[in-house]
Write a protein that holds these residues in place. Structure first.
Motif, PDB file in Angstrom:
ATOM      1  N   VAL A 185      30.391  16.507 -16.387  1.00  0.00           N
ATOM      2  CA  VAL A 185      29.246  16.743 -15.518  1.00  0.00           C
ATOM      3  C   VAL A 185      29.646  17.823 -14.528  1.00  0.00           C
ATOM      4  N   MET A 186      28.738  18.760 -14.307  1.00  0.00           N
ATOM      5  CA  MET A 186      28.953  19.832 -13.343  1.00  0.00           C
ATOM      6  C   MET A 186      27.843  19.777 -12.318  1.00  0.00           C
ATOM      7  N   LEU A 187      28.221  19.727 -11.055  1.00  0.00           N
ATOM      8  CA  LEU A 187      27.248  19.625  -9.976  1.00  0.00           C
ATOM      9  C   LEU A 187      27.458  20.758  -8.987  1.00  0.00           C
ATOM     10  N   LEU A 188      26.432  21.559  -8.777  1.00  0.00           N
ATOM     11  CA  LEU A 188      26.488  22.559  -7.711  1.00  0.00           C
ATOM     12  C   LEU A 188      25.863  21.919  -6.486  1.00  0.00           C
ATOM     13  N   MET A 189      26.639  21.866  -5.410  1.00  0.00           N
ATOM     14  CA  MET A 189      26.203  21.216  -4.185  1.00  0.00           C
ATOM     15  C   MET A 189      26.222  22.216  -3.039  1.00  0.00           C
ATOM     16  N   ALA A 190      25.221  22.130  -2.197  1.00  0.00           N
ATOM     17  CA  ALA A 190      25.209  22.867  -0.931  1.00  0.00           C
ATOM     18  C   ALA A 190      25.218  21.789   0.136  1.00  0.00           C
ATOM     19  N   GLY A 191      26.363  21.641   0.773  1.00  0.00           N
ATOM     20  CA  GLY A 191      26.539  20.513   1.683  1.00  0.00           C
ATOM     21  C   GLY A 191      26.531  19.238   0.864  1.00  0.00           C
ATOM     22  N   GLN A 192      25.693  18.315   1.187  1.00  0.00           N
ATOM     23  CA  GLN A 192      25.589  17.050   0.444  1.00  0.00           C
ATOM     24  C   GLN A 192      24.405  17.062  -0.536  1.00  0.00           C
ATOM     25  N   ARG A 193      23.757  18.198  -0.674  1.00  0.00           N
ATOM     26  CA  ARG A 193      22.559  18.285  -1.513  1.00  0.00           C
ATOM     27  C   ARG A 193      22.875  18.889  -2.877  1.00  0.00           C
ATOM     28  N   GLU A 194      22.399  18.242  -3.924  1.00  0.00           N
ATOM     29  CA  GLU A 194      22.622  18.704  -5.292  1.00  0.00           C
ATOM     30  C   GLU A 194      21.560  19.729  -5.681  1.00  0.00           C
ATOM     31  N   TYR A 195      22.007  20.880  -6.208  1.00  0.00           N
ATOM     32  CA  TYR A 195      21.090  21.926  -6.648  1.00  0.00           C
ATOM     33  C   TYR A 195      21.087  22.109  -8.162  1.00  0.00           C
ATOM     34  N   ILE A 196      22.222  21.915  -8.786  1.00  0.00           N
ATOM     35  CA  ILE A 196      22.308  22.045 -10.242  1.00  0.00           C
ATOM     36  C   ILE A 196      23.101  20.866 -10.782  1.00  0.00           C
ATOM     37  N   ARG A 197      22.619  20.326 -11.879  1.00  0.00           N
ATOM     38  CA  ARG A 197      23.358  19.302 -12.628  1.00  0.00           C
ATOM     39  C   ARG A 197      23.333  19.726 -14.086  1.00  0.00           C
ATOM     40  N   ALA A 198      24.509  19.878 -14.651  1.00  0.00           N
ATOM     41  CA  ALA A 198      24.629  20.187 -16.074  1.00  0.00           C
ATOM     42  C   ALA A 198      25.622  19.202 -16.663  1.00  0.00           C
ATOM     43  N   ASP A 199      25.310  18.672 -17.833  1.00  0.00           N
ATOM     44  CA  ASP A 199      26.240  17.720 -18.428  1.00  0.00           C
ATOM     45  C   ASP A 199      26.353  17.894 -19.928  1.00  0.00           C
ATOM     46  N   ARG A 200      27.401  17.319 -20.421  1.00  0.00           N
ATOM     47  CA  ARG A 200      27.783  17.263 -21.837  1.00  0.00           C
ATOM     48  C   ARG A 200      27.786  18.632 -22.520  1.00  0.00           C
ATOM     49  N   PHE A 201      26.675  19.074 -23.057  1.00  0.00           N
ATOM     50  CA  PHE A 201      26.630  20.352 -23.769  1.00  0.00           C
ATOM     51  C   PHE A 201      25.892  21.366 -22.903  1.00  0.00           C
ATOM     52  N   VAL A 202      26.636  22.274 -22.333  1.00  0.00           N
ATOM     53  CA  VAL A 202      26.116  23.203 -21.337  1.00  0.00           C
ATOM     54  C   VAL A 202      25.739  24.528 -21.989  1.00  0.00           C
ATOM     55  N   VAL A 203      24.555  25.026 -21.647  1.00  0.00           N
ATOM     56  CA  VAL A 203      24.127  26.357 -22.065  1.00  0.00           C
ATOM     57  C   VAL A 203      24.524  27.287 -20.916  1.00  0.00           C
ATOM     58  N   PHE A 204      25.612  28.025 -21.111  1.00  0.00           N
ATOM     59  CA  PHE A 204      26.176  28.807 -20.023  1.00  0.00           C
ATOM     60  C   PHE A 204      25.276  29.952 -19.566  1.00  0.00           C
ATOM     61  N   ASP A 205      24.473  30.509 -20.454  1.00  0.00           N
ATOM     62  CA  ASP A 205      23.533  31.558 -20.031  1.00  0.00           C
ATOM     63  C   ASP A 205      22.533  30.999 -19.019  1.00  0.00           C
ATOM     64  N   ARG A 206      22.026  29.827 -19.294  1.00  0.00           N
ATOM     65  CA  ARG A 206      21.075  29.177 -18.377  1.00  0.00           C
ATOM     66  C   ARG A 206      21.770  28.788 -17.068  1.00  0.00           C
ATOM     67  N   LEU A 207      22.976  28.272 -17.169  1.00  0.00           N
ATOM     68  CA  LEU A 207      23.736  27.908 -15.977  1.00  0.00           C
ATOM     69  C   LEU A 207      23.985  29.136 -15.107  1.00  0.00           C
ATOM     70  N   GLN A 208      24.302  30.254 -15.728  1.00  0.00           N
ATOM     71  CA  GLN A 208      24.540  31.490 -14.974  1.00  0.00           C
ATOM     72  C   GLN A 208      23.266  31.953 -14.262  1.00  0.00           C
ATOM     73  N   GLU A 209      22.123  31.850 -14.924  1.00  0.00           N
ATOM     74  CA  GLU A 209      20.848  32.222 -14.296  1.00  0.00           C
ATOM     75  C   GLU A 209      20.585  31.354 -13.066  1.00  0.00           C
ATOM     76  N   GLN A 210      20.791  30.061 -13.210  1.00  0.00           N
ATOM     77  CA  GLN A 210      20.577  29.143 -12.089  1.00  0.00           C
ATOM     78  C   GLN A 210      21.535  29.448 -10.936  1.00  0.00           C
ATOM     79  N   LEU A 211      22.798  29.664 -11.268  1.00  0.00           N
ATOM     80  CA  LEU A 211      23.790  29.998 -10.243  1.00  0.00           C
ATOM     81  C   LEU A 211      23.411  31.271  -9.504  1.00  0.00           C
ATOM     82  N   GLU A 212      22.989  32.264 -10.239  1.00  0.00           N
ATOM     83  CA  GLU A 212      22.634  33.554  -9.644  1.00  0.00           C
ATOM     84  C   GLU A 212      21.478  33.385  -8.653  1.00  0.00           C
ATOM     85  N   GLN A 213      20.466  32.624  -9.037  1.00  0.00           N
ATOM     86  CA  GLN A 213      19.322  32.410  -8.150  1.00  0.00           C
ATOM     87  C   GLN A 213      19.741  31.707  -6.863  1.00  0.00           C
ATOM     88  N   ILE A 214      20.474  30.633  -6.992  1.00  0.00           N
ATOM     89  CA  ILE A 214      20.875  29.857  -5.816  1.00  0.00           C
ATOM     90  C   ILE A 214      21.846  30.646  -4.956  1.00  0.00           C
TER      91      ILE A 214
END
Length: 114
Positions: free
Chosen positions: A76-105
């Protein structure tokens, strides 16, 4: 590759989140082959985001992580800002989608604190 902070207690996890404005928690188990395959890709991806700090939690060592963060499978991968969760990705991750989400945040975060 992105440096990893090993987190060995639930208290340490909360301290890590409080200390770092942007945190990425990676929760895995040693016997998980998918976990071992994903971690190097994640570290490489996070190199492009210097303000995101990467913390690793072994779910076998920190058993409370499952209940504290509602984790039912690993990895499980969790992007957190402080105590707030912004992204949750688990098991089989689509890295292109994860990169898009990371870039936006990350971009929004940069604009907010400039």
């Amino acid at each position: 590759m992105k440096e990893i902070t090993e987190i060995t207690s639930i208290e340490m996890a909360h301290e890590f989140l409080e200390k770092n404005e942007l945190s990425f928690l990676y929760v895995s188990r040693p016997e998980c082959s998918v976990c071992h395959a994903i971690l190097p890709k994640l570290r490489e991806l996070l190199d492009a985001y210097p303000q995101i700090h990467l913390g690793h939690i072994d779910a076998n060592v920190v058993e409370e992580v499952a209940s504290q963060f509602l984790i039912f499978t690993v990895p499980v991968m969790l992007l957190m800002a402080g105590q707030r969760e912004y992204i949750r990705a688990d098991r089989f991750v689509v890295f292109d989608r994860l990169q898009e989400q990371l870039e936006q945040i990350y971009t929004l975060h940069q604009e907010r604190y400039l």
